[in-house]
Design an enzyme around this catalytic site. Sequence first.
Site, PDB file in Angstrom:
ATOM      1  N   HIS A 341     -43.799 -37.974 -41.551  1.00 31.80           N
ATOM      2  CA  HIS A 341     -44.039 -36.605 -42.012  1.00 31.80           C
ATOM      3  C   HIS A 341     -43.122 -36.150 -43.121  1.00 31.80           C
ATOM      4  O   HIS A 341     -43.222 -35.008 -43.571  1.00 31.80           O
ATOM      5  CB  HIS A 341     -43.872 -35.616 -40.854  1.00 31.80           C
ATOM      6  N   ARG A 529     -42.278 -21.950 -43.221  1.00 30.74           N
ATOM      7  CA  ARG A 529     -40.846 -21.965 -42.941  1.00 30.74           C
ATOM      8  C   ARG A 529     -40.063 -21.675 -44.226  1.00 30.74           C
ATOM      9  O   ARG A 529     -40.501 -22.042 -45.322  1.00 30.74           O
ATOM     10  CB  ARG A 529     -40.436 -23.329 -42.375  1.00 30.74           C
TER      11      ARG A 529
HETATM   12  C1  LIG Z   1     -50.127 -23.749 -40.732  1.00 30.01           C
HETATM   13  C2  LIG Z   1     -48.850 -23.205 -40.243  1.00 30.01           C
HETATM   14  C3  LIG Z   1     -47.640 -23.703 -40.735  1.00 30.01           C
HETATM   15  C4  LIG Z   1     -47.566 -24.761 -41.827  1.00 30.01           C
HETATM   16  O1  LIG Z   1     -47.587 -24.120 -43.070  1.00 30.01           O
HETATM   17  P1  LIG Z   1     -47.223 -24.908 -44.423  1.00 30.01           P
HETATM   18  O2  LIG Z   1     -47.580 -23.932 -45.485  1.00 30.01           O
HETATM   19  O3  LIG Z   1     -48.091 -26.120 -44.460  1.00 30.01           O
HETATM   20  O4  LIG Z   1     -45.786 -25.226 -44.365  1.00 30.01           O
HETATM   21  C5  LIG Z   1     -46.468 -23.156 -40.258  1.00 30.01           C
HETATM   22  N1  LIG Z   1     -46.467 -22.184 -39.328  1.00 30.01           N
HETATM   23  C6  LIG Z   1     -47.614 -21.664 -38.845  1.00 30.01           C
HETATM   24  C7  LIG Z   1     -47.545 -20.576 -37.843  1.00 30.01           C
HETATM   25  C8  LIG Z   1     -48.843 -22.161 -39.273  1.00 30.01           C
HETATM   26  O5  LIG Z   1     -49.976 -21.659 -38.771  1.00 30.01           O
END
Ligand SMILES: *Cc1c(COP(=O)(O)O)cnc(C)c1O
Length: 794
Positions: A341, A529
């Site tokens: 990942h 994040r």
């Molecule tokens: C989809 C999702 C993520 C991942 O978001 P990225 O933009 O791909 O980092 C993180 N937190 C929540 C709550 C999500 O639904």
Amino acid sequence: MFYSKEQFKEEFNRRLAVENGDKTESTAYHVLGKMVCEEVMLEWEKQQIANQNSGDKQLYYLSIEFLLGRLLGQNLHNLGAYNLVEEALGELGYKLAEIEELEQEPGLGNGGLGRLAACFLDSLASLGLPGHGCGIRYRGGLFTQHFVKGFQVETPTDWIKEGQSLEVRRDDLALDIPFYGETHMTVEEEGVRTELKNAVWVKAVPYDMPIVGAQGGTINTLRLWQAEMSEQPQPAELGHLMNELETAKISDRLYPDDALDSGKLLRLKQQYFLCSASIRTILETRNFDIEELPEKVAIQINDTHPALSVPELMRILMDDYELDWDKAWSLTTRTISYTNHTILEEAMEKWESRLLRQLLPRVYQIIEEIDRRFRMEWESKELDEQAVHKLSIMDEGVVKMAVLAVVGSYKVNGVAKLHTEILKKREMKELNEYFPHKFHNKTNGITHRRWLLGANPELSTLITENIGPEWIQQPAQLSELGYLADSRPFLESFQAIKKLKKEHLIHHLERAHNTIVDPDSIFDIHIKRIHGYKRQLMNILHVQQLYKRIKSDSNYRPYPRTFLFGGKSAPSYHFAKQVIKLINTVAERVNNDPIARRHLHVVFVEDYNVGHAQYMIPAADISEQISTASKEASGTGNMKFMMNGALTLGTYDGANVEIFDAVGEENAFVFGMSSEEVMRFEHDGSYDPKDIIDRDPLIREAIEELSSGEWSDGPHHADFIVRQLTEGGDPFFVLKDLADYARTHERVLAAYEHPVEWAGMCVRNIAASGIFSSDRTIQQYSEDVWGLSKVPTN
Ligand SMILES: *Cc1c(COP(=O)(O)O)cnc(C)c1O
């Protein structure tokens, strides 16, 4: 499934009456929860027995995180009962959507990795494939985030206290997991036998949750392990190592670090606890010969957190099943596969050998032997120092979990095309050359059932009215919408829904945050994040520039924009926490300025989670996906936005690249350095942010203002950020991409002046988003890696 509407109402009322006629929403929630639960349980049990009897191959998806989100609505949708229940409750004076909000979401994950695991479970069950999750039942999920004077403050979240209706404790399947102890070897006629003596035991108790697939699917199981005191006799001199307190800690809380390697003893205990309990339960409930393991079971490890599965499976096969090394190794490396990942150095897990040897002596011995044998294989080839380093599992007193996972797996995948290429050509070049057919790509996906049907029923209905319902089973059919991207009436309906979803979000924000947002402004959303590489800093520096320009140039009066942020920082991540403070400081100033506020509004949504995401994403015009190229392995937020008709403003990174390919760059806003440029700068060290500061007066001014304390209330909160951007060498190339980013925002404004063309671009995005359904991802894993067949339906 379920009753007719009248039957439902009757049964619901009967149960409410039993609850002393208490008609509050909270009681309604519990009653409904019980009804769903009973509906599921019977089918679930049948399915479990059918899986046992069929002898078909089963997948076990091991993940240290599952970020499920609320489940009541998902279960009702997947049971095909959502509309019936919504109507029935409506007639009884309840709003289902409001009842759903009473559920505390199980936040057993930090972000993308845990959410991916949850999407995969939904797709597996909905496609009717036998795939089950294995994880940890943390008592405290991810912390709740509050802002105090603009700073992030964390408080623990106790999701279990609220009561989960859909889990079943299985005492009959509890296991004892050994920690510490010493290894003992005895020489017998058949060979050397090793066993662990004087181990300290921890009991692992499974809590099972049904994972209900959508119509025509199956019901799989998510098994979450809880640590409890073992009833095994404990060695007198070591028992204190796993007393009640130490034991409970193992499943007490989720580590709140995202993309940071938190090399702590407790984390190691959690990882081993998950691996050992999951593998033991797989083997002990099997009904096939152990030699058939690779034909009957696939184990997928989600990143390296469950990589101890490799030596643990070896240990059990050799010490408990008395297989020799070669046999055990052959079975292990045909059963386990691994998903990588990240290539961020700070997220690459390494465990100190000293720690492993003490906590897991037998497992450590096996890792040493795996390393020794692998070394012997390549030692005869004359490799350079770099290659030796890259192929070593054990190196300078640490065990590199990613290398262990690659060596012990039959397949290794990256999570987007670009990421897999970087793995194969750079990060794991030597391993890829050594195992030429092991590496492959599986671009991540999201479940369109939660992120489109669930989060945006209005848009879903519009789509179905226009292209029929086939896309629900086969999301690739969304491509049919391409023909409507020039149809005025369709575009107008789309625009009306976008406006409605903005109003829903505004209403949600008013309740949660007391904030009022202009529904006619451009909703520009950056939620994920908080991390250096995700570059929220670049976004807020740009907002600062806009503010300055509005203040100094009375001719600059741009169309109103609302910049929404959401995201948590790891509690120990100082830089990210300073970025949060800066965003809140800028928000305070901009929102309170009588002139600027007509054009700019900054909203930082507290405690970003799945529930907030479901409100925010359907309301977005612009999806901010601005990571430093090469750093974001895939991203899945980007896919959720695209599917809801937001336009991506993004770099050539992760799955953005595939989004741009699918929809065409003319239907997105692409900017910034490429991953090659970033990696070249990193390689030759020739990037110097000072050059940019010297050359670009706007950027120089921004840095000077940050240094002067103009953007901090009281002490110089921004100093740390300034240092990172200057002396720190700006490792995420914020300043390098900032000017291009600002120009790209001007292009966004220009495009928004043409609402019909804009809506057409949005619709082309939805039409091209089908390939990002996790159904596609899971189908590919199933065909290329796991070899599953659909479970028979009765
Ligand atoms: C989809 C999702 C993520 C991942 O978001 P990225 O933009 O791909 O980092 C993180 N937190 C929540 C709550 C999500 O639904």
